[in-house]
Design an enzyme around this catalytic site. Structure first.
Site, PDB file in Angstrom:
ATOM      1  N   ASP A 146       0.806  -1.212   0.000  1.00 16.56           N
ATOM      2  CA  ASP A 146       0.000   0.000   0.000  1.00 16.56           C
ATOM      3  C   ASP A 146       0.844   1.269   0.000  1.00 16.56           C
ATOM      4  O   ASP A 146       0.372   2.312  -0.471  1.00 16.56           O
ATOM      5  CB  ASP A 146      -1.001  -0.013   1.172  1.00 16.56           C
ATOM      6  N   GLU A 187      -5.969   3.975  -1.075  1.00 16.94           N
ATOM      7  CA  GLU A 187      -4.792   3.218  -0.625  1.00 16.94           C
ATOM      8  C   GLU A 187      -4.142   3.882   0.588  1.00 16.94           C
ATOM      9  O   GLU A 187      -3.553   3.213   1.438  1.00 16.94           O
ATOM     10  CB  GLU A 187      -3.747   3.103  -1.739  1.00 16.94           C
ATOM     11  N   HIS A 246      -5.659   2.603   3.554  1.00 19.29           N
ATOM     12  CA  HIS A 246      -5.121   1.282   3.890  1.00 19.29           C
ATOM     13  C   HIS A 246      -3.800   1.435   4.653  1.00 19.29           C
ATOM     14  O   HIS A 246      -3.578   0.776   5.662  1.00 19.29           O
ATOM     15  CB  HIS A 246      -4.915   0.442   2.623  1.00 19.29           C
ATOM     16  N   TYR A 259      -2.691   0.261   8.650  1.00 14.91           N
ATOM     17  CA  TYR A 259      -1.579  -0.567   9.150  1.00 14.91           C
ATOM     18  C   TYR A 259      -0.913   0.103  10.341  1.00 14.91           C
ATOM     19  O   TYR A 259      -0.511  -0.554  11.295  1.00 14.91           O
ATOM     20  CB  TYR A 259      -0.550  -0.851   8.045  1.00 14.91           C
ATOM     21  N   ASP A 294     -12.306  -2.676  -1.000  1.00 18.24           N
ATOM     22  CA  ASP A 294     -11.722  -1.653  -1.876  1.00 18.24           C
ATOM     23  C   ASP A 294     -10.910  -2.297  -2.996  1.00 18.24           C
ATOM     24  O   ASP A 294     -10.983  -1.889  -4.154  1.00 18.24           O
ATOM     25  CB  ASP A 294     -10.791  -0.726  -1.071  1.00 18.24           C
ATOM     26  N   GLU A 295     -10.111  -3.299  -2.631  1.00 17.10           N
ATOM     27  CA  GLU A 295      -9.230  -3.907  -3.638  1.00 17.10           C
ATOM     28  C   GLU A 295     -10.030  -4.566  -4.758  1.00 17.10           C
ATOM     29  O   GLU A 295      -9.577  -4.614  -5.900  1.00 17.10           O
ATOM     30  CB  GLU A 295      -8.265  -4.916  -3.006  1.00 17.10           C
TER      31      GLU A 295
HETATM   32 FE   LIG Z   1      -5.603  -1.224  -4.221  1.00 23.34          FE
HETATM   33 FE   LIG Z   2      -4.741  -1.067  -0.883  1.00 21.96          FE
END
Ligand SMILES: [Fe+2]
Ligand SMILES: [Fe+2]
Ligand code: FES
Lengths: 377, 96
Positions: free
Chosen positions: A85, A116, A119, A123, A239-240
């Site tokens: 990401d 992203e 994302h 993390y 999302d992915e």
């Molecule tokens: Fe993505």
């Molecule tokens: Fe992602």
């Protein structure tokens, strides 16, 4: 041909190709050459979420109870996701925005890349919650040899494209002498080839590499461990699934020649290169699985099963862009993953909210997916 | 052969045969193929179940399906999305 942030030329953007046509000028979404990208934007916006909404206090307790080799699996997987990401939060913007020619695609790229960054932030949220010193985890992403190998393969095509496009924007077409690189041919053909391979490698990153990492995240949750983490990964996976739709459409549109006839020729010429990108990535993912499980497996998942999943998901993704599946594994070795991947926790999707605008009547299966883009909604 | 079955609770129901290898499954037009495959004990791939992820794409060898809502995923000819396609005739499908 240098980039302009507001192209003063008057032209019909509906006649432009996705990439390497005119620089975009007016950001307008009332008409689209490829309506799919407008739909992806709407859907991605409807998916908006924030990592802090997910409570991770139980994950900390769970993490402390994990055996050493399980902590290794969990943290390494998380580091790999962080790497992926980090790349995705910037690269679509840096690599694709300078060459995009359609306003709806430009905004899709920005919306995609923005998601992203959510994302990446998640993390940080996870790592902060489970370890005392996040720096140790983050620093290892740059120095760990196994992760470094992954970093090279996921950024290589992006970097090649970015270099070529910057030469194109400063020096134009031609053969240029670049210090430490020698003669570099900048032609429409080399540019488009670099673009095509980049989009293929991004599809591999999001549609294969990420799903292998999802399998590891959900394997913990299958044992009712690290469930907060799994909730976050579920949102990321939703999302992915949109992102991979975007790159599949770009590839399919390029191959079909409907967007840019020259791109179809390039797609044809590069077909073997693309197959190799998929097969090599699968090999790298299997090696990664060996590293993850080097000190021991966990209940429900080991290097062999994960390796089979790599082959299975690679087959599925190749089929989605019209390529022949390359591996023998025809069945999902971890069918339980689908129950985790399914987006049953979604907010109201645009289709449901404005169903009338999406009801276009029955669509004949004889139509190719390509035909759908011509529908006027 | 596609048949019309009179059902006391619902209106007349059209039933189609779905051939999958040596298996034969009877389905209606009331819902997409995927949940009907699942109830018949077939392990079918899926993720979004609403037409955008392409995970459920399977080969449609012959027969007719339709999409009440235009799916967002790219559907190659000769393929179908089981999560959102309504079966409209007897069909034959195959997985990966
Ligand atoms: Fe993505
Ligand atoms: Fe992602
Ligand atoms: S399950 Fe996602 S398109 Fe069918």
């Amino acid at each position: 041909m240098s980039y302009s942030t507001f192209n003063r030329k008057k032209f019909d953007s509906l006649q432009e190709p996705m990439f390497f046509g005119e620089n975009v000028n007016v950001a307008r979404y009332d008409q689209q050459k490829h309506p799919i990208f407008e739909k992806l934007i709407e859907k991605q916006l409807s998916f908006f979420w924030r990592p802090e909404e997910v409570d991770l206090s139980n994950d900390r307790k769970d993490f402390l109870k994990l055996e050493d080799h399980e902590q290794h699996i969990f943290l390494s997987n998380l580091k790999y996701q962080t790497l992926l990401d980090s790349v995705q939060g910037r690269s679509p913007n840096v690599a694709l925005l300078p060459i995009v020619s359609l306003p709806e695609l430009e905004t899709w790229i920005e919306t995609w890349s923005f998601s992203e960054t959510i994302h990446s932030r998640s993390y940080t949220h996870i790592i902060r919650n489970i370890v005392n010193d996040p720096t140790k985890v983050f620093d290892d992403i740059v120095v760990n040899d196994e992760i470094a190998k992954r970093a090279i393969s996921v950024s290589k095509y992006y970097d090649d494209l970015i270099e070529l496009v910057s030469l194109y924007n400063t020096l134009g077409l031609g053969v240029h002498h670049v210090p430490e690189r020698g003669e570099v041919v900048v032609s429409m053909k080399t540019l488009k080839k670099a673009l095509y391979l980049t989009v293929a490698s991004v599809n591999v990153l999001e549609a294969i590499r990420f799903y292998v990492s999802f399998a590891c995240s959900f394997a913990f949750a299958e044992r009712t461990l690290m469930e907060g983490n799994a909730k976050i990964i579920k949102l990321i996976a939703r999302d992915e699934a949109l992102h991979l739709n975007g790159t599949q459409h770009m590839l399919n549109l390029m191959m079909s020649g409907r967007d840019d006839p020259e791109m179809a020729e390039i797609a044809q010429e590069c077909q073997q290169d693309v197959i190799n990108i998929f097969v090599e990535a699968a090999q790298q993912e299997r090696e990664w699985a060996q590293y993850l499980f080097k000190d021991g497996s966990m209940i429900g998942l080991n290097a062999q099963i994960l390796g089979q999943y790599v082959e299975y998901i690679t087959n599925i993704r190749m089929q989605a862009i019209g390529l022949e599946p390359q591996f023998a594994t025809k069945n999902n070795p971890i069918p339980w993953i689908n129950a985790w991947l399914v987006s049953d926790n979604v907010q109201v999707a645009p289709q449901e909210a404005e169903i009338s605008s999406y009801l276009v009547g029955q669509i004949d299966n004889d139509l190719d997916g390509a035909d759908f883009d011509d529908f006027d909604l | 052969m596609t048949t019309l079955i009179s059902n006391t609770e619902h209106q007349d129901q059209t039933v189609h045969r779905v051939l999958l290898g040596k298996k034969q499954i009877l389905v209606t037009e009331d819902e997409p193929l995927l949940p009907q495959l699942e109830r018949a004990g077939v392990l079918a791939e899926y993720q979004c179940r609403e037409g955008y992820c392409s995970a459920c794409m399977i080969k449609l060898l012959w027969g007719k399906v339709s999409y009440p809502v235009e799916p967002m995923a790219w559907v190659h000819s000769g393929y179908m999305l089981s999560c959102c396609a309504i079966v409209k005739s007897d069909i034959e499908i195959s997985m990966l």
